[in-house]
Design an enzyme around this catalytic site. Structure first.
Site, mmCIF file in Angstrom:
data_model
loop_
_atom_site.group_PDB
_atom_site.id
_atom_site.type_symbol
_atom_site.label_atom_id
_atom_site.label_comp_id
_atom_site.label_asym_id
_atom_site.label_seq_id
_atom_site.Cartn_x
_atom_site.Cartn_y
_atom_site.Cartn_z
ATOM 1 N N ARG A 1 -26.066 33.882 8.848
ATOM 2 C CA ARG A 1 -24.631 33.478 9.279
ATOM 3 C C ARG A 1 -24.455 34.441 10.530
ATOM 4 O O ARG A 1 -24.953 35.526 10.832
ATOM 5 C CB ARG A 1 -23.926 34.417 8.142
ATOM 6 C CG ARG A 1 -23.851 33.388 6.841
ATOM 7 C CD ARG A 1 -22.627 32.252 7.115
ATOM 8 N NE ARG A 1 -22.549 31.541 5.978
ATOM 9 C CZ ARG A 1 -23.337 30.295 5.717
ATOM 10 N NH1 ARG A 1 -24.377 29.955 6.529
ATOM 11 N NH2 ARG A 1 -23.068 29.582 4.593
ATOM 12 N N GLU B 1 -17.354 30.368 14.438
ATOM 13 C CA GLU B 1 -17.465 28.888 14.767
ATOM 14 C C GLU B 1 -16.336 28.060 14.721
ATOM 15 O O GLU B 1 -15.524 28.320 13.738
ATOM 16 C CB GLU B 1 -18.508 28.376 13.779
ATOM 17 C CG GLU B 1 -19.883 29.106 13.715
ATOM 18 C CD GLU B 1 -20.751 28.895 12.564
ATOM 19 O OE1 GLU B 1 -20.444 27.937 11.818
ATOM 20 O OE2 GLU B 1 -21.795 29.496 12.767
ATOM 21 N N HIS C 1 -24.811 24.869 14.178
ATOM 22 C CA HIS C 1 -24.943 24.812 12.725
ATOM 23 C C HIS C 1 -25.431 23.635 12.103
ATOM 24 O O HIS C 1 -24.671 23.221 11.342
ATOM 25 C CB HIS C 1 -23.431 25.306 12.086
ATOM 26 C CG HIS C 1 -23.650 26.159 10.967
ATOM 27 N ND1 HIS C 1 -22.925 27.056 10.524
ATOM 28 C CD2 HIS C 1 -24.451 25.789 9.878
ATOM 29 C CE1 HIS C 1 -22.976 27.597 9.398
ATOM 30 N NE2 HIS C 1 -23.986 26.940 8.966
#
Ligand code: NDP
Length: 324
Positions: free
Chosen positions: A234, A263, A281
């Protein structure tokens, strides 16, 4: 006739989740996790939430008959799972079905970061191979490195197994040493000690309070000028400013990143650096793996809402059962 239980879908969700929820339950979709978007007279009907977004305590409290939150993804740092457990609300995630895909992606990201393959391909495509000759030799390689895995869980172990095939030594750090005796990876007592002992640091710990910005300036200092940092866990786990500083000043050699603090916004200062390899991602993002995750999301709903145990409860919810 028993009415079908109402499943709320706040925000974006995978298509297969939506299709199956619509086919098997009563479904209500709202744009984001904001209880005011659910008509007041329907709030007490909500039995379940299927989501991949932030679910906080206030949102959980808005639905008095909520029984389960089924998260699309193994990382559930967006869900207040402690509060859900206090309210006897089951929380499930999607472990295991994405482990191999994420580990495969991590290997690709490691090699792309070290050997600059995306840049080399771009070099060929713009005609530089023909006009300027061979792509420059890469200053970095996997050869001779020692890998350190921060978070030797399901995915961390799958990455380690793959790296075994590359014949490089592996160390790791978790809060506690793994008791399984079947693997040879050396345990380091702290993240800084791990960073100090390796020159390829792979972060795959969960997000959340316990790991917030723990990969910081001290860790990059310990990793050193030949060190390479890879993050598939993360973005919240990394002090992004400290990472940009370490990359631009040469405190570390390079970074490969699939996840970011905010993000989908990636700091321009990071993108401007020549020694960074970035992905949006996508570690688990194949149709095959996402379909498996989607099925697990809905199978958890179906099991729990029919009075059976959840298939994959998160640790905070493991002691909950239907009598609570
Ligand atoms: P696991 O729970 O199996 O593994 C997590 C590991 O991290 C455990 O070994 C745990 O060991 C360790 N850990 C947890 N907290 C800490 C801490 N504070 N300090 C040190 N170690 C810690 O999870 P998975 O391997 O299945 O998934 C890991 C994470 O990967 C997910 O939570 C998610 O955030 C991320 N992920 C990212 C994806 C992407 O698309 N980029 C896709 C899938 C997952 P211990 O408990 O002993 O500390």
């Amino acid at each position: 006739d028993n009415p079908k239980p109402l499943v709320l879908i706040p925000g974006k969700i995978n298509d297969r989740v939506r299709e199956r929820v619509k086919a098997e339950f009563d479904c209500l979709e709202i744009e984001r996790a904001d209880a005011s978007l659910v008509p007041e007279h329907r709030r007490s009907e909500v039995r379940a939430i299927a989501s991949m977004t932030v679910i906080d305590a206030a949102f959980i409290n808005a639905f008095e008959n909520l029984s389960i939150i089924s998260n699309f993804g193994v990382g559930y740092d967006g869900i207040d799972a402690v509060h859900a457990a206090l309210r006897n609300v089951m929380v499930t995630n999607t472990p295991d079905v994405l482990t191999d895909e994420v580990a495969d992606t991590t290997i690709a990201l490691i090699l792309n970061t070290l050997r600059e393959f995306p840049k080399a391909e771009a070099y060929l495509r713009v005609g530089k191979w023909a006009s300027q000759g061979n792509y420059p030799l890469t200053s970095l390689t996997l050869r001779g490195r020692t890998a350190g895995i921060f978070g030797l869980g399901r995915i961390g172990l799958a990455i380690a197994r793959r790296l075994d095939g590359f014949d490089i030594p592996i160390r790791y750090h978790n809060r506690s040493k793994r008791q399984d005796i079947s693997f040879p990876y050396r345990y380091e007592e702290s993240l800084v000690e791990l960073a100090d002992a390796v020159d390829l640091l792979i972060c795959v710990v969960p997000g959340g309070e316990g790991t917030e910005k723990v990969v910081n300036a001290e860790v990059f200092e310990a990793l050193g000028p030949n060190g390479v940092f890879i993050n598939v866990g993360r973005g919240s786990t990394v002090d992004e400013e400290a990472m940009i500083e370490a990359l631009s000043s040469g405190k570390i050699a390079a970074a490969g990143l699939d996840v970011f603090a905010d993000e989908p916004n990636v700091p321009q200062a990071l993108l401007d650096l020549p020694n960074v390899c970035v992905l949006p991602h996508v570690a688990s993002a194949s149709i095959d793996t996402r379909n498996k995750m989607a099925n697990l999301v809905v199978d958890n709903l179906a099991a729990w809402l029919s009075g059976n145990p959840a298939l994959t409860p998160v640790s905070e919810a493991r002691s909950l059962n239907h009598d609570d």
